[in-house]
Design a protein around this motif. Structure first.
Motif, PDB file in Angstrom:
ATOM      1  N   PRO A 120     -63.825  52.649 -17.869  1.00 38.07           N
ATOM      2  CA  PRO A 120     -64.659  51.464 -17.429  1.00 38.07           C
ATOM      3  C   PRO A 120     -63.861  50.245 -17.142  1.00 38.07           C
ATOM      4  N   LEU A 121     -62.701  50.149 -17.818  1.00 37.46           N
ATOM      5  CA  LEU A 121     -61.762  48.775 -17.608  1.00 37.46           C
ATOM      6  C   LEU A 121     -60.907  48.823 -16.352  1.00 37.46           C
ATOM      7  N   VAL A 122     -60.814  50.079 -15.840  1.00 35.24           N
ATOM      8  CA  VAL A 122     -59.836  50.364 -14.726  1.00 35.24           C
ATOM      9  C   VAL A 122     -60.028  49.130 -13.458  1.00 35.24           C
ATOM     10  N   PRO A 123     -61.434  49.043 -13.157  1.00 34.86           N
ATOM     11  CA  PRO A 123     -61.568  48.131 -12.033  1.00 34.86           C
ATOM     12  C   PRO A 123     -61.182  46.634 -12.435  1.00 34.86           C
ATOM     13  N   LEU A 124     -61.009  46.055 -13.653  1.00 37.57           N
ATOM     14  CA  LEU A 124     -61.042  44.957 -14.021  1.00 37.57           C
ATOM     15  C   LEU A 124     -59.419  44.770 -14.174  1.00 37.57           C
ATOM     16  N   ILE A 148     -57.333  46.702 -12.443  1.00 39.47           N
ATOM     17  CA  ILE A 148     -56.544  46.311 -10.880  1.00 39.47           C
ATOM     18  C   ILE A 148     -56.655  45.085 -10.327  1.00 39.47           C
ATOM     19  N   LYS A 149     -58.006  44.348 -10.466  1.00 40.99           N
ATOM     20  CA  LYS A 149     -58.094  43.183 -10.039  1.00 40.99           C
ATOM     21  C   LYS A 149     -57.176  42.157 -10.392  1.00 40.99           C
ATOM     22  N   SER A 150     -56.914  42.235 -11.705  1.00 36.65           N
ATOM     23  CA  SER A 150     -55.803  41.042 -12.434  1.00 36.65           C
ATOM     24  C   SER A 150     -54.578  41.669 -12.478  1.00 36.65           C
ATOM     25  N   GLY A 163     -49.794  44.155 -14.935  1.00 37.17           N
ATOM     26  CA  GLY A 163     -48.577  44.263 -15.694  1.00 37.17           C
ATOM     27  C   GLY A 163     -48.492  44.726 -17.029  1.00 37.17           C
ATOM     28  N   LEU A 164     -49.398  44.096 -17.822  1.00 37.94           N
ATOM     29  CA  LEU A 164     -49.430  44.561 -19.341  1.00 37.94           C
ATOM     30  C   LEU A 164     -49.618  46.164 -19.470  1.00 37.94           C
TER      31      LEU A 164
END
Length: 146
Positions: free
Chosen positions: A108-112, A114-116, A121-122
């Motif tokens: 569920p964190l993948v879209p967040l 990709i946007k940042s 990078g982290l």
């Protein structure tokens, strides 16, 4: 404040000394009990050899008891290896379950991410260090060689 630290330090060292003395006493008691147990087993084996020796002869009795002990040792080794294999399978299954749970939590964190750009990078840095640790077998990925 320093008196409180001194008091806590003295209490912990006293308790550590008490625990060490107790452990020493228990170690000596268990060592003595182990030696006495081994002597009792030796006496039982001697009595068995003497009893069987009266029936079949001393050489046959000694060989029979020795054969039975070797057979018992082989059974113990086989059972121990089976238990180790079962434990390895359990650990492997637990590791797979943990990894799938982590993947399920990360999806569920993948879209967040990709946007940042910072999170991307982290994530890339963490992923590359994970792959490097797996490749070079460091940390929890170290393989035990037998």
């Amino acid at each position: 404040m320093s008196s409180l630290v001194t008091l806590l330090t003295s209490l912990s060292t006293e308790e550590l000394g008490i625990r060490l003395n107790r452990a020493r006493r228990l170690a000596v008691a268990y060592a003595i009990a182990g030696v006495l147990g081994l002597l009792a087993v030796a006496c039982l084996l001697t009595a068995a050899i003497v009893y069987i020796g009266q029936i079949y002869g001393p050489v046959a009795a000694a060989l029979g008891v020795a054969g039975a002990l070797v057979l018992l040792a082989i059974i113990v080794v086989v059972v121990a290896s089976l238990m180790n294999a079962a434990a390895r399978r359990r650990q492997k299954a637990q590791r797979a379950a943990r990894q799938s749970a982590l993947v399920g939590a990360a999806v569920p964190l993948v879209p967040l991410i990709i946007k940042s750009r910072i999170l991307l990078g982290l994530t890339a840095a963490a992923g590359s260090s994970y792959l490097a640790a797996r490749y070079f077998e460091i940390g929890p990925f170290r393989r035990e060689r037998m």
